[in-house]
Design an enzyme around this catalytic site. Structure first.
Site, PDB file in Angstrom:
ATOM      1  N   CYS A 127       0.826  -1.217   0.000  1.00 40.10           N
ATOM      2  CA  CYS A 127       0.000   0.000   0.000  1.00 40.10           C
ATOM      3  C   CYS A 127       0.858   1.264   0.000  1.00 40.10           C
ATOM      4  CB  CYS A 127      -0.950   0.015   1.195  1.00 40.10           C
ATOM      5  SG  CYS A 127      -0.244  -0.662   2.688  1.00 40.10           S
ATOM      6  N   HIS A 234      -2.729   6.019   5.009  1.00 40.98           N
ATOM      7  CA  HIS A 234      -1.272   6.130   5.191  1.00 40.98           C
ATOM      8  C   HIS A 234      -0.763   7.486   4.686  1.00 40.98           C
ATOM      9  CE1 HIS A 234      -1.096   2.035   6.367  1.00 40.98           C
ATOM     10  NE2 HIS A 234      -0.547   1.474   5.297  1.00 40.98           N
TER      11      HIS A 234
HETATM   12  C1  2RA Z   1       1.034  -2.308   6.650  1.00 45.17           C
HETATM   13  N1  2RA Z   1       1.783  -2.043   4.361  1.00 45.17           N
HETATM   14  O1  2RA Z   1       0.674  -1.133   6.573  1.00 45.17           O
HETATM   15  C2  2RA Z   1       1.569  -3.011   5.421  1.00 45.17           C
HETATM   16  C3  2RA Z   1       0.638  -4.098   4.985  1.00 45.17           C
HETATM   17  N2  2RA Z   1      -0.636  -3.615   4.617  1.00 45.17           N
HETATM   18  O2  2RA Z   1       0.983  -3.006   7.688  1.00 45.17           O
END
Ligand code: 2RA
Length: 327
Positions: A127, A234
């Site tokens: 991601c 994120h």
């Molecule tokens: C996380 N990118 O954010 C890794 C897996 N989705 O934990």
């Protein structure tokens, strides 16, 4: 045409979001088969207002189907994705199992759809990588890339339901059960496992996947990946050295013109990428653009994306859409 579709890991956060995005993008699902481990078999999921019972995943689950979307962990994908591919399905795997395999294309549709070759097993990138390579590809095309340094601020939903539960329980003062420290009180600079060289596997994924997707195996890339007390969405701060000189106006236009990117960049009006903006959408938000005067042709930018949608489920469905619309 009607596409007979299996969703492996249908009961998980990403699996359920895959169903939502299939519906939203009006993907031509002819028949739907939600699959999961024995533990989740028997549960139901909703798709287009209809309830489907989740079946237990076996080697014969894929017979007669056209597409399999996987998000059930690397172990399940390692074993079952090739079985589905060998039965003639197009397989799009969200796990890390196949991403670094040279034979397996690692695709972000807006960036490198041309990498989809005859190989019907395709890997969905990590991601935090997906939301980073969109702006980097836009910049690479016009200015060239010399060096990339990532700092991530990753939401707990990246760990699935267990991450969300740890945020909620530690907010109530209870002890953590998943992360090593109470995530509601502290950022945790540890995502996935630590490797011999002091990097974590998440950092190594971002480095290797960025090089593969941007077709530049020698591009200097480094990363520090941190879990933060955010439920979903994120953030990735990117320090990038470009090959060519640039003006911020040129950069802003290059990014704004790129498919899948929304530029939000006006500090005076508190306008910059946030989870509040990004969550629930399939776009990558880019802002905090400024020259990095610590190096030649340095640029700083900050991106946010819904890590369950564009970071996983939506990217996978967009790949499927692109492939089946060509069939
Ligand atoms: C996380 N990118 O954010 C890794 C897996 N989705 O934990």
């Amino acid at each position: 045409q009607n596409v007979k579709t299996c969703v492996v890991g249908a009961s998980g956060l990403v699996g359920q979001t895959m169903l939502k995005v299939l519906e939203e993008l009006n993907f031509p699902v002819g028949e739907l088969k939600p699959l999961a481990s024995a533990r989740s078999a028997g549960k139901t999921v909703l798709f287009k207002g209809k309830e489907y019972v989740i079946e237990e995943l076996t080697e014969n689950s894929f017979d007669g189907f056209d597409l399999a979307l996987f998000s059930a962990g690397a172990g399940v994908s390692k074993k079952f994705a090739p079985i589905a591919r060998d039965k003639g399905l197009v397989v799009i795997d969200n796990s890390s199992a196949w991403r670094e395999d040279v034979e397996i294309p690692l695709i972000v549709p807006e960036v490198n759809l041309e990498d989809f070759s005859k190989n019907n097993l395709i890997a969905n990138p990590n991601c935090s990588t997906i939301q980073s390579v969109l702006p980097l590809k836009a910049l690479q095309d016009v200015f060239g890339l010399k060096r990339v340094s990532y700092s991530t601020y990753q939401a707990v939903s990246g760990s699935g339901i267990r991450g969300i539960q740890d945020l909620e329980r530690t907010e109530k003062g209870e002890d953590p059960e998943f992360y090593p420290y109470p995530i509601s009180e502290t950022a945790i600079p540890e995502i996935d496992v630590f490797l011999e060289d002091g990097y974590t596997k998440e950092e190594r994924k971002m480095i290797n996947e960025t090089r593969k997707i941007l077709h530049d195996d020698t591009l200097p890339v480094t990363a520090t990946c941190v879990r933060v007390p955010v439920r979903n969405g994120h953030g990735v701060s990117i320090a990038v050295e470009l090959e060519k000189e640039f003006t911020l106006e040129q950069v802003r236009k290059t990014l704004a013109d790129y498919e899948g990117i929304v530029v939000v960049d006006n500090g005076a009006k508190h306008q910059y990428p946030t989870s509040t903006l990004a969550n629930g959408t399939n776009e990558v938000y880019v802002g905090r653009l400024r020259k990095d005067t610590s190096c030649e042709n340095g640029l700083l930018l900050y991106t946010v994306a819904d890590n369950i949608r564009k970071g996983a489920a939506a990217n996978a469905v967009q790949i499927a859409h692109a492939i089946f619309s060509k069939k």
